[in-house]
Design a protein around this motif. Structure first.
Motif, PDB file in Angstrom:
ATOM      1  N   VAL A   4      32.313  55.542 189.517  1.00 55.25           N
ATOM      2  CA  VAL A   4      32.326  56.543 188.450  1.00 55.25           C
ATOM      3  C   VAL A   4      33.500  56.278 187.518  1.00 55.25           C
ATOM      4  O   VAL A   4      34.635  56.100 187.964  1.00 55.25           O
ATOM      5  CB  VAL A   4      32.419  57.969 189.030  1.00 55.25           C
ATOM      6  N   VAL A  46      33.234  61.929 184.091  1.00 54.01           N
ATOM      7  CA  VAL A  46      32.240  62.998 184.074  1.00 54.01           C
ATOM      8  C   VAL A  46      32.681  63.952 182.980  1.00 54.01           C
ATOM      9  O   VAL A  46      33.830  64.390 182.963  1.00 54.01           O
ATOM     10  CB  VAL A  46      32.166  63.732 185.430  1.00 54.01           C
ATOM     11  N   VAL A 106      27.503  61.532 183.250  1.00 53.85           N
ATOM     12  CA  VAL A 106      28.140  60.772 184.313  1.00 53.85           C
ATOM     13  C   VAL A 106      28.133  59.318 183.869  1.00 53.85           C
ATOM     14  O   VAL A 106      27.076  58.691 183.771  1.00 53.85           O
ATOM     15  CB  VAL A 106      27.390  60.922 185.663  1.00 53.85           C
ATOM     16  N   TYR A 119      29.388  55.468 184.544  1.00 56.22           N
ATOM     17  CA  TYR A 119      29.793  54.678 185.704  1.00 56.22           C
ATOM     18  C   TYR A 119      29.584  53.192 185.427  1.00 56.22           C
ATOM     19  O   TYR A 119      28.821  52.800 184.548  1.00 56.22           O
ATOM     20  CB  TYR A 119      29.005  55.100 186.961  1.00 56.22           C
ATOM     21  N   LEU A 148      24.486  57.181 194.037  1.00 54.37           N
ATOM     22  CA  LEU A 148      25.787  57.558 193.490  1.00 54.37           C
ATOM     23  C   LEU A 148      25.695  59.069 193.316  1.00 54.37           C
ATOM     24  O   LEU A 148      24.820  59.559 192.582  1.00 54.37           O
ATOM     25  CB  LEU A 148      26.053  56.882 192.155  1.00 54.37           C
ATOM     26  N   VAL A 150      27.688  62.715 192.454  1.00 57.11           N
ATOM     27  CA  VAL A 150      28.855  63.375 191.874  1.00 57.11           C
ATOM     28  C   VAL A 150      28.666  64.876 192.075  1.00 57.11           C
ATOM     29  O   VAL A 150      27.648  65.436 191.657  1.00 57.11           O
ATOM     30  CB  VAL A 150      28.993  63.050 190.370  1.00 57.11           C
ATOM     31  N   GLU A 157      25.213  53.987 182.341  1.00 59.68           N
ATOM     32  CA  GLU A 157      25.577  52.820 183.149  1.00 59.68           C
ATOM     33  C   GLU A 157      26.102  51.709 182.241  1.00 59.68           C
ATOM     34  O   GLU A 157      25.395  51.258 181.335  1.00 59.68           O
ATOM     35  CB  GLU A 157      24.334  52.335 183.896  1.00 59.68           C
TER      36      GLU A 157
END
Length: 126
Positions: A59, A62, A71, A73, A91, A93, A113
């Motif tokens: 991560v 956020v 999010v 990452y 993944l 969170v 991503e």
């Protein structure tokens, strides 16, 4: 398995979380259980990769802006080895509901991503 191999989830309570992430020890390590996740007063945002290799995910941030939780990452996928095994790698969170409300609230979560949005999720029933 979705066509793109990615499942995005907004899990609003413990029952939803437990239905997806059942308490099951890893196949090769029967003596160890996954750590417990307590969603009392919190929500979980999860993205699950399914495919022939195990990616590494970390991560970066956020945030909440304009009703959208994001999010972000980093993902590093190893080269596929051509095997037939299929792995599901999550993944997860966990965010306190009070923190979401302080940030103005959110009606969906976006998963970014390596700088590119790959999926979104909304709470079930919304």
């Amino acid at each position: 398995i979705p066509a793109n191999g990615i499942s995005c989830l907004w899990l609003a309570g413990q029952a939803e979380f437990d239905a997806v992430f059942q308490k099951t020890p890893p196949l090769m390590y029967q003596e160890r259980m996954p750590p417990p996740v307590n969603l009392d007063g919190a929500v979980a945002f999860a993205i699950i990769y399914q495919g022939p290799s195990v990616p590494e995910m970390k991560v970066a941030s956020v945030s909440v802006q304009g009703g959208v939780a994001t999010v972000a990452y980093a993902l590093n996928k190893p080269k596929q080895d051509g095997g037939t095994a299929v792995f599901a790698v999550p993944l997860i969170v966990v965010v306190k509901k009070v923190d979401l409300e302080k940030a103005g609230g959110a009606t969906r979560v976006s998963f970014v991503e390596n700088g590119k949005e790959v999926g979104t999720a909304k709470p079930q029933g919304k």
